[in-house]
Design an enzyme around this catalytic site. Structure first.
Site, PDB file in Angstrom:
ATOM      1  N   SER A  38      46.371  38.925  47.318  1.00 51.84           N
ATOM      2  CA  SER A  38      45.033  39.297  47.533  1.00 51.84           C
ATOM      3  C   SER A  38      44.112  38.044  47.284  1.00 51.84           C
ATOM      4  O   SER A  38      44.494  37.492  46.254  1.00 51.84           O
ATOM      5  CB  SER A  38      44.510  40.372  47.086  1.00 51.84           C
ATOM      6  OG  SER A  38      43.006  40.712  47.039  1.00 51.84           O
ATOM      7  N   VAL A  46      47.127  27.872  34.387  1.00 49.25           N
ATOM      8  CA  VAL A  46      47.243  26.901  33.378  1.00 49.25           C
ATOM      9  C   VAL A  46      48.742  26.185  33.044  1.00 49.25           C
ATOM     10  O   VAL A  46      48.775  25.286  32.398  1.00 49.25           O
ATOM     11  CB  VAL A  46      47.177  27.762  31.669  1.00 49.25           C
ATOM     12  CG1 VAL A  46      45.941  28.308  31.615  1.00 49.25           C
ATOM     13  CG2 VAL A  46      48.379  28.782  31.909  1.00 49.25           C
ATOM     14  N   ALA A  49      51.916  21.481  34.087  1.00 49.68           N
ATOM     15  CA  ALA A  49      52.660  20.487  33.617  1.00 49.68           C
ATOM     16  C   ALA A  49      54.299  21.066  33.814  1.00 49.68           C
ATOM     17  O   ALA A  49      54.435  22.361  33.859  1.00 49.68           O
ATOM     18  CB  ALA A  49      52.471  20.196  32.405  1.00 49.68           C
ATOM     19  N   LYS A  77      54.567  12.629  34.765  1.00 48.79           N
ATOM     20  CA  LYS A  77      54.892  13.235  33.488  1.00 48.79           C
ATOM     21  C   LYS A  77      55.993  12.612  32.788  1.00 48.79           C
ATOM     22  O   LYS A  77      57.212  12.907  33.587  1.00 48.79           O
ATOM     23  CB  LYS A  77      54.676  14.607  33.145  1.00 48.79           C
ATOM     24  CG  LYS A  77      54.878  15.096  31.843  1.00 48.79           C
ATOM     25  CD  LYS A  77      54.959  16.759  31.863  1.00 48.79           C
ATOM     26  CE  LYS A  77      55.434  17.235  30.463  1.00 48.79           C
ATOM     27  NZ  LYS A  77      55.571  18.809  30.607  1.00 48.79           N
ATOM     28  N   LEU A 326      55.786  35.230  35.021  1.00 48.65           N
ATOM     29  CA  LEU A 326      55.113  35.703  33.789  1.00 48.65           C
ATOM     30  C   LEU A 326      55.372  37.571  33.716  1.00 48.65           C
ATOM     31  O   LEU A 326      55.467  38.028  32.533  1.00 48.65           O
ATOM     32  CB  LEU A 326      53.511  35.613  34.043  1.00 48.65           C
ATOM     33  CG  LEU A 326      53.068  34.335  33.848  1.00 48.65           C
ATOM     34  CD1 LEU A 326      51.469  34.361  33.888  1.00 48.65           C
ATOM     35  CD2 LEU A 326      53.526  33.680  32.647  1.00 48.65           C
TER      36      LEU A 326
END
Length: 494
Positions: A38, A46, A49, A77, A326
């Site tokens: 949605s 966040v 990296a 990096k 997560l």
């Protein structure tokens, strides 16, 4: 021919679209992929990296690296600079390349320790091209003598890039929020989700990419969570974006404060900043004040705060649901592992269910590998906190004195006493990573492998000097990081 299975990805963002891009392209004969997201739901954003294995994953997907970096406003990096971690004023690098040269009997650190004790060696990092290029602000990624690197990326642009890639390969997107998760009473599996619009989206396999809310794996299936809070005490973060502050560094910065640490991630058009902290030792207001006082340029967004609980699911695959990103667990961003762990989950799925059948042995093996990977990466991150000599704040005294996993304690003792670094099969962080962090955190081996003494002192000195000269010459020929970006992948500024 085996009938296609219906695979439903709940949630977009980096994890969801990374899964969709991979499964849509590589498993289009196995899965019919639908992703639900949605526009009303924002992204944490966040995870800006990465670490080098993501580049291999992109090659599997047929993604052009230069086009990607240009599109996501990315920079290169070469590693992470750690400031104030072992002691206030300390500064060391965890770089991505190979340091020095090993032999059949032992790794390079044994040669360095022997030479250091004899006064024949320079600092450990001078034998790493990636580290020295980072210090010099240099970059070279292509053709001969390239460096090992990862990216700094804009998480929103990256998710959108993956989204376009996935949609090109037949992934179906459903816009909206689902209110109900419907469980089959006989099997306990998820049968479908019901959208707020009333539409029902059915699936054979569901990927939970709903972030910390974990609406499927926890909300519907009540899969338990193993907390890591004792080992990783930080539980909060605040993030803000700032204007570009000069030429971007080719590395991430991790700056320790009295109650946590601060990140700086330079992109082509802005800098990502944030502060990870432990709420037991500092208030949100104090943490935010510390972050805002340590910015290098003007803030261009309002600060965003969130709380989290480090840990992992007791199993990431429960019934017919796999938690990715997560929703599966969180280890905090100090070594930029979040996107990698999502990628690893997707690869594990593709390896263990190549024809789309989900038998008990595959699920069991998936969960075994998942738990093992999370615990190993956790140990590497815990090392950064525990291997400190700081006693100037309650937070760092806790980290220094806390009980750590015995597997990590044994590895530290072994390295300190012998210089050895035995790794298990398929560990994410290899000898060079462990060695750089251990030495950077002031854990230096007391002795070294006796085979080094077969090399006369003058030969040892010449061996190290030749490597140092080779690294120095290689880096001196490289353009600056900004020059490399301008020539190969400069983005149009937003």
């Amino acid at each position: 021919m085996i009938a296609k299975k219906k695979l439903v990805i709940a949630g977009g963002g980096t994890s969801g679209w990374l899964a969709a891009a991979a499964l849509g392209k590589l498993f289009d004969r196995v899965f019919e992929v639908t992703l639900i997201e949605s526009e009303e739901i924002g992204r944490i954003g966040v995870g800006e990296a990465t670490i080098p294995p993501l580049r291999t994953f992109h090659r599997l997907l047929g993604i052009d690296e230069l086009d990607l970096i240009t599109s996501i406003q990315g920079t290169y990096k070469l590693g992470i600079e750690f400031i104030n971690w072992a002691r206030k004023g300390d500064n060391y690098f965890h770089s991505f390349g190979v340091t020095g040269k090993d032999c059949w009997a032992c790794d390079f650190q044994h040669f360095w320790v022997a030479a250091k004790q004899k006064g024949l060696a320079d600092q450990f990092g001078v034998y790493s091209p990636e580290l020295m290029a980072a210090r010099a602000g240099k970059m070279w990624a292509y053709k001969e003598h390239g460096l090992n690197f990862a990216y700094h990326l804009d998480a929103g642009l990256y998710a959108n890039y993956l989204k376009q890639h996935a949609l090109k390969h037949g992934v179906k997107r459903v816009e909206g929020i689902f209110d109900n998760v419907n469980i089959d009473p006989a099997s306990g599996n998820i049968r479908s989700v019901t959208m707020r619009s009333g539409e029902e989206v059915e699936g054979d396999l569901f990927l939970d990419c709903t972030g910390f809310s974990a609406r499927l794996i926890e909300g519907a299936l009540n899969t338990s969570y193993l907390p890591y809070g004792h080992y990783l005490p930080c539980d909060s973060a605040v993030a803000v974006q700032t204007e570009k502050a000069g030429p971007p560094r080719p590395y991430t910065q991790a700056i320790a404060h009295d109650f946590g640490w601060q990140w700086r991630i330079p992109l082509q058009h802005r800098v990502g900043n944030g502060l990870v902290y432990c709420s037991r030792y500092v208030s949100h207001e104090q943490a935010l004040e510390t972050l805002m006082a340590n910015l290098e340029s003007k803030a261009i967004t309002e600060p965003r705060a969130f709380c989290y609980k480090t840990g992992r699911r007791t199993k990431a695959w429960s019934k017919n649901c796999i938690a990715v990103g997560l929703a599966a667990g969180f280890l905090e961003p100090v070594e930029s592992t979040s996107i990698h762990l999502a990628m690893s989950a997707i690869l594990r799925l593709m390896k263990l269910v190549p024809n789309g059948t989900f038998d008990g042995a595959a699920v069991e093996e998936y969960n075994r590998q998942y738990c093992e990977e999370m615990d190993r990466v956790r140990n590497f991150i815990v090392l950064h906190y525990h291997a400190t000599e700081r006693d100037d704040s309650a937070f760092w005294r806790y980290c220094r004195d806390m009980e750590i996993p015995e597997s990590l304690a044994h590895r530290i003792r072994l390295f300190r006493e012998t210089g050895a670094m035995p790794l298990q099969e398929k560990e994410l962080f290899q000898v060079d990573s462990w060695t750089q962090v251990l030495i950077g955190q002031r854990i230096v081996p007391q002795t070294y492998h006796p085979i080094v003494d077969q090399m006369p002192d003058e030969e040892l000195k010449a061996f190290l000097q030749a490597m140092e000269n080779e690294v120095s010459q290689k880096v001196s020929r490289m353009p600056s990081h900004q020059e490399f970006i301008d020539h190969y992948c400069k983005a149009e500024m937003i």
